[in-house]
Design an enzyme around this catalytic site. Structure first.
Site, PDB file in Angstrom:
ATOM      1  N   GLY A 180       0.282  -1.214   0.326  1.00 29.64           N
ATOM      2  CA  GLY A 180       0.288  -0.160  -0.366  1.00 29.64           C
ATOM      3  C   GLY A 180       0.857   1.255   0.202  1.00 29.64           C
ATOM      4  O   GLY A 180       2.620   0.947  -0.288  1.00 29.64           O
ATOM      5  N   ASP A 208      -9.234   7.660   7.554  1.00 26.62           N
ATOM      6  CA  ASP A 208      -8.887   6.601   5.800  1.00 26.62           C
ATOM      7  C   ASP A 208      -9.403   5.282   6.059  1.00 26.62           C
ATOM      8  O   ASP A 208      -9.128   4.260   5.680  1.00 26.62           O
ATOM      9  CB  ASP A 208      -6.859   6.628   5.758  1.00 26.62           C
ATOM     10  CG  ASP A 208      -7.082   6.041   4.195  1.00 26.62           C
ATOM     11  OD1 ASP A 208      -8.033   6.313   3.194  1.00 26.62           O
ATOM     12  OD2 ASP A 208      -6.218   5.070   4.302  1.00 26.62           O
TER      13      ASP A 208
END
Length: 658
Positions: free
Chosen positions: A349, A465
């Site tokens: 990520g 997030d």
């Protein structure tokens, strides 16, 4: 008195040596020999597997052995691997394992694709080969390492050779330990120290021959130097003007006898001077080590997990990352992940790659490795350490420890065997495993995790997030919120904060955050609403408008609700496993969460209550917010090697009209 004081000095010296060794970040690399360096021949897969298992065994065995052992993997086959480690005689236990594990990791990098190799560190040697070398005397290749200082005593070379010969006899004749250390008085109080050691698979005779071969090289290589070391695969000798080894109970008196230097008064004075110097040295070493750790912390900008205080949403700190959060040695992590092997890679990520591993006690772990090329990774690392170390909830992923060594920054989490929610929810085959009962359980778990962050935790945390890929599933498919790289804290009474850097993931960001940089608990509520609707329909919000519906997931859901057709949003895979009232209620709650005005959105405490009750009347939702984000096609979550855009810095927003 002199004898007691001498014992005290020896004990103190032992402590200081142990302290110095423990404080070092890693053993010092000395040299290596990659056999057949001129020929590059690919190793068979079987040999590579046997080599991997051999190195793992050597690393593990070093913790419990007496400093030496050897093993064979694939015995009797053409792909057999013979491996051996031998720690210096004064190094045992964790020190020995530390060195051997480091060597096992490093040897594959320094000698890639080699069927035989040997590597030296200051505390150990490690060897492997495709031929059985156990018990074979090997004196080539050999290396000489000399100190920077030159000797000023013309008699030193002869005296040093004589003394090293006496250590050779002690190691091979008097004690049969193949190892000896000691010190002698050169002149005028100048002390010299020596060490000899052979690989413990040799006989006494072979050891003596090896040490003789090394001593022969001293006049040619090291005559003018005050300190030197000569080593080969089967033995080594070392000589210097300081005590470089750790005193053990087996060693004889390593300091000159004070009684021979002029009587009780002179010996007492000498002892007092030595003790004073050692105490001062200890204080200096401790001070330097402390300042060094402080420097590294300040240089990396890392924040403390000990006593956090909030300042504009960031947590400040004063000391190192070692109080509330365990630190895990880098060599253990490298060993557990096969040196960050691609085969053990779970995904990647914005923070960097994630690897699967197993600690020595069998604990399965997931290791997040800060990408060296990630400009935003360090900030994420800080937040991960600060927040998760302080947060404990069944619906939050658990942080087991961290590691900051050799420019590596690593976070070690509990391993989630069912990966992330998006890998199931947006995969046509895996989505079939998510029946309505399980989806509802996941929705409730995520809501409770967010409620804990917003209201019940030690820190009031805004995640910023929340999305499907940041919800992990344990072996029982319980959801756990992860990835706190963008999280921020709020002071008591503070309702919202503003930032000039809008960072998050397209499709999940509230409009006031995406367009004005304003974030609050209601920003997370919006993200939760988007995620809830995704769980119900089994499709991503990002790219939903490209489907046959021609509009965003939020607007489509709202229009169906207004028309009394909410069940048309439901994932067709669920068929008759659902309860109509529960589905409609969840869609209603999701629409309340994604309303355009943040004031209209419920808090997570209200959301949890609404999810748990069938009787509470729900208010009518207003039109959902604009869909803010990039126009991308819907993507299936594929394999563990797929890259997920965990963190995106938004600089341009596309706004789709109602």
């Amino acid at each position: 008195m002199a004898t007691k004081a001498l014992i005290t000095i020896q004990s103190f010296l032992g402590f200081m040596t142990a302290f110095t060794m423990a404080s070092a970040q890693s053993p010092n690399y000395m040299n290596d020999d990659c056999h057949n360096s001129t020929t590059q021949q690919a190793l068979t897969l079987t040999y590579q597997t046997n080599l991997h298992n051999t190195l793992l065994w050597l690393s593990s065995d070093a913790a419990t052995s007496k400093g030496y052992n050897h093993t064979t993997t694939g015995n009797g086959t053409v792909d057999a691997v013979y491996g051996l480690y031998d720690c210096r005689g004064d190094v045992t236990g964790s020190f020995c394992q530390f060195c051997v594990s480091t060597a096992a990791s490093e040897i594959l990098q320094r000698c890639p694709n080699k069927s035989s190799a040997v590597i030296w560190y200051n505390y150990c040697i490690l060897r492997y080969s495709n031929h059985n070398f156990f018990g074979n005397l090997t004196t080539t290749p050999s290396w000489q390492i000399v100190g920077s200082k030159n000797t000023t005593n013309p008699e030193e070379l002869q005296k040093s050779e004589d003394y090293m010969q006496s250590l050779r006899r002690e190691a091979t004749v008097e004690t049969n330990k193949l190892y000896a250390i000691g010190g002698f008085n050169l002149s005028n109080g100048e002390e010299r120290y020596g060490l000899v050691q052979c690989s413990r698979d040799l006989t006494n005779v072979e050891c003596s021959q090896c040490l003789e071969a090394m001593l022969v090289k001293v006049p040619q290589c090291c005559a003018a130097n005050l300190g030197w070391q000569v080593l080969a695969p089967s033995c080594l000798i070392k000589y210097d003007d300081y005590m470089f080894y750790q005193i053990t109970n087996q060693t004889s008196s390593l300091l000159p006898n004070p009684a021979k230097k002029g009587g009780k008064i002179k010996s007492t004075t000498l002892i007092i001077i030595i003790v004073s110097v050692l105490v001062a040295l200890a204080l200096v070493v401790c001070s330097i080590y402390y300042l060094w750790r402080q420097y590294l912390s300040n240089k990396d900008g890392l924040l403390s997990v000990n006593t956090p205080t909030s300042f504009h949403g960031h947590v400040q700190r004063e000391d190192a990352l070692t109080v509330d959060l365990p630190t895990i040695p880098l060599i253990w992590i490298r060993q557990s992940t096969n040196n960050f092997s691609e085969l053990d890679k779970l995904g990647e990520g914005g923070f960097g790659p994630v690897y699967k591993g197993n600690l020595e006690d069998g604990t399965e772990i997931a290791v997040k490795r800060l990408s060296k090329t990630s400009g935003q990774g360090l900030e994420e690392f800080k937040n991960e350490v600060i927040f998760i170390a302080k947060l404990q909830h069944r619906n939050l992923v658990r942080l087991l420890g961290c590691c900051i060594e050799e420019n590596e920054k690593l976070l070690v989490y509990e391993y989630m065997p069912n990966s992330s929610l998006d890998s199931h929810l947006f995969n046509k085959e895996k989505r079939k495993q998510l029946d309505w009962k399980l989806r509802l359980s996941i929705i409730n778990g995520i809501a409770k995790g967010l409620l804990y962050l917003h209201e019940d935790s030690r820190l009031r945390v805004i995640h910023r997030d929340l999305k499907a890929s940041n919800v992990l599933l344990d072996q029982d498919m319980n959801p756990k919120i992860s990835d706190f790289g963008l999280a921020r804290t709020f002071e008591k009474g503070q309702s919202q904060e503003n930032t000039k850097r809008v960072m998050g993931t397209y499709g999940y960001m509230a409009p006031e955050y995406a367009m004005e940089g304003l974030y609050s608990v209601k920003s997370d509520v919006f993200s939760f609403g988007v995620l809830l609707l995704e769980i119900i329909c089994g499709k991503r919000n990002s790219g939903f408008y490209l489907s046959e519906h021609g509009q965003s997931l939020l607007v489509y859901s709202w229009r169906l609700w207004c028309e009394g057709k909410s069940l048309e949003l439901l994932d067709q895979i669920l068929e008759k496993t659902y309860k109509t009232s529960e589905v409609i209620r969840c869609i209603h709650i999701g629409l309340l969460c994604v309303q355009e005005d943040a004031v209209d959105r419920p808090t997570m405490s209200t959301v949890v209550v609404m999810l748990a009750s069938d009787t509470i009347a729900l208010p009518k939702p207003n039109h959902p917010a604009f869909s803010v984000g990039r126009q991308t096609k819907e993507e299936e979550s594929t394999s563990k090697t797929s890259k997920d855009p965990s963190v995106n810095e938004v600089t341009v927003s596309n706004i789709l009209p109602r």
